[in-house]
Each structure stands twice: as structure tokens, then as C-alpha cells.
Design a protein around this motif. Sequence first.
Motif, PDB file in Angstrom:
ATOM      1  N   ILE A  28      -9.961   2.383  -4.682  1.00 31.44           N
ATOM      2  CA  ILE A  28      -9.696   2.641  -3.263  1.00 31.44           C
ATOM      3  C   ILE A  28      -9.318   1.370  -2.506  1.00 31.44           C
ATOM      4  O   ILE A  28      -9.335   1.348  -1.282  1.00 31.44           O
ATOM      5  CB  ILE A  28     -10.893   3.337  -2.578  1.00 31.44           C
ATOM      6  CG1 ILE A  28     -12.212   2.623  -2.875  1.00 31.44           C
ATOM      7  CG2 ILE A  28     -10.962   4.794  -2.935  1.00 31.44           C
ATOM      8  CD1 ILE A  28     -13.391   3.149  -2.074  1.00 31.44           C
ATOM      9  N   THR A  29      -8.967   0.311  -3.245  1.00 33.74           N
ATOM     10  CA  THR A  29      -8.657  -0.950  -2.549  1.00 33.74           C
ATOM     11  C   THR A  29      -7.429  -0.800  -1.649  1.00 33.74           C
ATOM     12  O   THR A  29      -7.247  -1.570  -0.712  1.00 33.74           O
ATOM     13  CB  THR A  29      -8.437  -2.099  -3.551  1.00 33.74           C
ATOM     14  OG1 THR A  29      -7.503  -1.649  -4.535  1.00 33.74           O
ATOM     15  CG2 THR A  29      -9.737  -2.498  -4.232  1.00 33.74           C
ATOM     16  N   CYS A  30      -6.594   0.201  -1.912  1.00 29.82           N
ATOM     17  CA  CYS A  30      -5.387   0.381  -1.080  1.00 29.82           C
ATOM     18  C   CYS A  30      -5.690   1.132   0.220  1.00 29.82           C
ATOM     19  O   CYS A  30      -4.832   1.231   1.096  1.00 29.82           O
ATOM     20  CB  CYS A  30      -4.309   1.130  -1.861  1.00 29.82           C
ATOM     21  SG  CYS A  30      -4.820   2.790  -2.327  1.00 29.82           S
ATOM     22  N   LEU A  31      -6.901   1.664   0.361  1.00 28.52           N
ATOM     23  CA  LEU A  31      -7.118   2.600   1.471  1.00 28.52           C
ATOM     24  C   LEU A  31      -7.254   1.960   2.845  1.00 28.52           C
ATOM     25  O   LEU A  31      -7.088   2.642   3.847  1.00 28.52           O
ATOM     26  CB  LEU A  31      -8.337   3.504   1.203  1.00 28.52           C
ATOM     27  CG  LEU A  31      -8.142   4.526   0.081  1.00 28.52           C
ATOM     28  CD1 LEU A  31      -9.281   5.522   0.058  1.00 28.52           C
ATOM     29  CD2 LEU A  31      -6.808   5.267   0.213  1.00 28.52           C
ATOM     30  N   THR A  32      -7.523   0.641   2.903  1.00 28.49           N
ATOM     31  CA  THR A  32      -7.557   0.040   4.244  1.00 28.49           C
ATOM     32  C   THR A  32      -6.167   0.109   4.870  1.00 28.49           C
ATOM     33  O   THR A  32      -6.036   0.212   6.087  1.00 28.49           O
ATOM     34  CB  THR A  32      -7.995  -1.450   4.209  1.00 28.49           C
ATOM     35  OG1 THR A  32      -7.495  -2.026   3.024  1.00 28.49           O
ATOM     36  CG2 THR A  32      -9.487  -1.596   4.277  1.00 28.49           C
ATOM     37  N   ALA A  33      -5.131   0.050   4.053  1.00 30.21           N
ATOM     38  CA  ALA A  33      -3.772   0.062   4.604  1.00 30.21           C
ATOM     39  C   ALA A  33      -3.158   1.463   4.617  1.00 30.21           C
ATOM     40  O   ALA A  33      -2.207   1.716   5.357  1.00 30.21           O
ATOM     41  CB  ALA A  33      -2.878  -0.865   3.773  1.00 30.21           C
TER      42      ALA A  33
END
Length: 552
Positions: free
Chosen positions: A515-520
Amino acid sequence: MEIEIQLTDRPIAEKFLSPGQPGAVGAWLEFRGVVRGEENGRTIRALEYEAYPEMAGREIRRLLQEISARHPCRAAKVIHRVGVIPAGETAIYVGVASPHRGEAIALLAEFMDRLKQDVPIWKRGARNAGLRPGANWKTAENVPGRRPALQPLSLDEARAEIRSRSRPLPAVRTPLAEALGRVLRETICAPEDLPPVDRSTRDGYAIRADDASKTFSVVDTIHAADWKPRQLESGEAVRVATGAMLPCGGLRVVMQEHVKRDGDKLHVVRRENSTNVRLRGEEVRQGQPLVSAGTKLNAGALAILATVGNVNPPVSPRLRILHFTTGDEIVTPDQTPKPGQIRDSNSILIRSLLQNFPCDVEQGHLPENFEAAMSEIAAHKPGIESAGVLLVSGGASVGEKDFTRALLEQLGFEIVFSQINLRPGRPLIFGVNGPRVAFGLPGNPLSHFVCFHFAVATALACLTGGEPPKFLRGQLAEKLDDKPCPRETLWPARLEWNDATPRLHPLAWASSGDITCLTAANALVRVPANCASLDDGAKVDFLPMAAMIGGG
Ligand code: AMP
Ligand code: MG
């Protein structure tokens, strides 16, 4: 209008009544809705409808009365069948009598359109809806004694099922202060012209619009709260404040900056083209729609309702949502995981995503043992019974410990589908139990996120009577590099609006647990099955995130 309503579990007679007294009506219109032998491409033998008869009867009557105010008819008869209805038999009969055919046709058409949306009658499910083994039939599920999964549905099929099975919950009347984010369930029309009178938009002097005089006598002063009707003669001016109600029609306002005043005498130095008047009815005329049924009420819509004094609008009820995590490896985020354990990220993810919908959320955790899980659920019994939506994280797949499907069945849910041809998020379960819906969400947090946006958000929108999220058309801002996958993919992306074109930057993700992409991420790009990569500039469908479309 005479209204007769029946809800029955018996077949509806072939022949029906005659239009009453000879000469009383000129049009007698009859309609029968018949169960089709096919639903979403699958053969079915029957459909099952469920209703709370009293509530359904009341809503049908209310709907007929509302529509007949616009299309006056003499009489209407509605018979809705409930329970199991074999294909080919009548599910609903509507008869309408009126002096002329126009009203009868209009009333029938609007009634049938609104019936699905407004009346609490639920299609509980297709009976015998093909459990056919398909290309993706899992060998693990063909083990004797194990229940087979329904054939994986495509993304569109799954969304169509969710839309048709998640019926709008009955509306409630709610004070404006609690209505933010709720879905308006009746179109609100202007009770009077808006603005209701001509008003000044400036501090200045009202004169007759056709008055070419250079000098005027100031004959009165009108503040914003005053009501002082009077006719103005040529050469007369009235001092007015911004927002003041003008004393009569046919006036213009000269800004105070454009006059010289000496006692009661006024000299106009400059005349603008603008009349500086908000004319009666220039925004909307009495009876015209102001806010349409199905609108998710935002701050502006609430302000409009306040303007017209509609202080208790009929809106969707606040949803009650029960969410359980599963998995013995899960520990709370404040704990240090031992080897084999992981911190629970799905609870806060779901709680935060639900912020876009007015709802009360209760959360809990289920042990990874069917009996123990059932007794934990028993502790939440009041919550389960009153919740419109049940969400279970994890355990949705086909491993030995994956019991979400069995659990939902035990709780009385009919499983509509249990797999979709989607990446990430293949093991997604959807079930219905009367007006309630349940999702078994795959435990991996990225799958969770994806399934929430395309599936759970669709159900929540339908339950509230609102518009489900739609795919939009956009353009890739960068190349999307992928390996071919036999399933469709919903790919996390960053949506930016440059020069009015939605441009999507695909984000990197390593697996359905990443989920590292979910901030963006604020959009999901739809990548077709078996598609290796998409070029920079390619046209794509994308789903904007709930927060961007929610309004609430
Ligand atoms: P499952 O769907 O239960 O097979 O879980 C799939 C993966 O998601 C496993 O690696 C789980 O550890 C992980 N997972 C399940 N529930 C959670 C949760 N609440 N938070 C983070 N990861 C989870
Ligand atoms: Mg698990």
C-alpha cells in the motif's frame, strides 16, 4: 384518486377488472412486469422478492399520490407479488384509469421508473442462477464436500449485480444540520419565485428604469429588512441598501458612488448598463426543481434548502455498518508483531474510507475458527441485526481457514458472487439478505482498497438512493508497464487535471499487499485483461476515489 394496493405471494390473475362505471373513464391502461428467464446472461428459473408489506404498501400509495398530483387519474390498482416467482409469471400488475390516455400513460411510466428506487421491495435473488463451472473453476473447490464458488464474474457483471441487489433504504426526514452527505430522496421544487421580489444588489438609489432625468428628489429610504411598497414617479428616487426589497417593479439602482447628494436632491453623475437589480424569479421560478432527488447533499445544496425553508428534507438514513477483521496473525497497530504476525491496517483503512458516507461504524475482530467466530458474532447480535452493511476483512479466499463465505451463509446471506476476474481483489464475496448487504473483502490491504472503491462504494451509493461511482475517460500521463494478466486490473494512479483533461500517472505497486502507493493514489485506472502495457497518452477508463466524487 382511488388507490388499491395488494402484496401477495399468490400468482396474479390473468384477467383483470373492467374500468368501472361506463362513461367515467376514457383510458384504462394495464401493465404487467413479468419475470425474465435470464439475468445478466445467466438462465434463471425464478426470482425471489421480499418486502415489509406495510412499509411497501405505504410507499406505493405515497408514490401514486405524489405522481397523480402531476398526472391526475381516476383510479390506480397495484398488485405486487412477493416470494418465489417462476420465470414467465407476473411480478407486478398495474392498472390505471383516467379520463384521457395521456395522464394514465405518464402516471404509469413514472410510477414504474420510481418503484425500484423508492419502494422497499427487494429482489432477494435469482433461483437456480447457473452455478456453471467455467474456465476459472478452482480445482480446490471441486473437493467433495466443499461448496463450489460461483463462476467468477467480470468487473462489469459484478457491479451490475451490486447495483441491482442493493436497494435504496426507506427515506427519513432529517434536520439540515444532520443532512450533510445524505442523499436527497425527493426533488425539492421552489415554493415561490427566487428571489421572491426585486432586490437591490447595491447601496444606492432606486429610480424608474425609463427615467432619463439628471436630478431627483429622494422621497424615502429602504433598508434591507424594510417592506415599503410604493410607485415612483419620474424624478423621484429612493435610497436603498444592498439586499433591500425595491418598492415596485420596473426600477433600476444607481450606485451611490455615481451620484452627488445635497440634502433631498440627487444628481446622477454616471449611469451604468447594469440595473443593479436581482429580478424576482431570475434564479428560479416557483414550482421549478431546485435540488433533484438522488443528489448527495453538500454545503451548497443545504444552503439552498435553508433558503426555501425546507428544514426537514426526506433523505437517506444514516447507514449502520459492522466491520470485522479476521486472521490470527493480525495484531493491533500499537503492538509489536511477533514473527508471523502483522499489524492490522485494514480497520483504519475501512474506517477512513467510510468517512465519505454518513454512517455509524462498529468494528470487531473474529478468531480464525468458525465456531469461535460465530460466538464472537453472537456478541454483536444487535449490531448485526440493525446493520445495513456487514463487511468482513480477509478469509474470503479458498484456504482451509477462509470461512467468510460460510459465515455469511450462516447469517442468512445469499451469496451472489464469490470471485471476480479482477486484480487485485479476485476473492471478493458479495451477499444479500433482504435489505442488508455483505462483503467478504480480500485481506490484502491493496485489494481491500480497490474492492472498497469499485464494490462497497457502489453498494453504499445504491442503499442511500444515490448515484454509484462511475468510470470516467482520461489519458495516461506516463507509460503503464505491466505483465499480461488474464484478469482486468484496477491500477492505483494519481489523477491530475491539466488543461481540462484528466491525466493519470500510474503508481508503482509490488503486490496486492503493497500500500506504499496509497498516499498518492486518488484514482484507479482500468487496465484490460491480457494487456502487457499501455503507452503514454493512451485513453483509459478510470474510477475517481470516493473523496473526490462524494461531496459529503
Ligand atoms: P486473507 O484474505 O485472510 O487470506 O488475507 C490475505 C493477506 O492479507 C494475508 O497476508 C493477511 O495477513 C493480510 N491481512 C488480512 N487481514 C489484514 C488486516 N486487517 N490488515 C493487514 N493485513 C491483513
Ligand atoms: Mg486470513
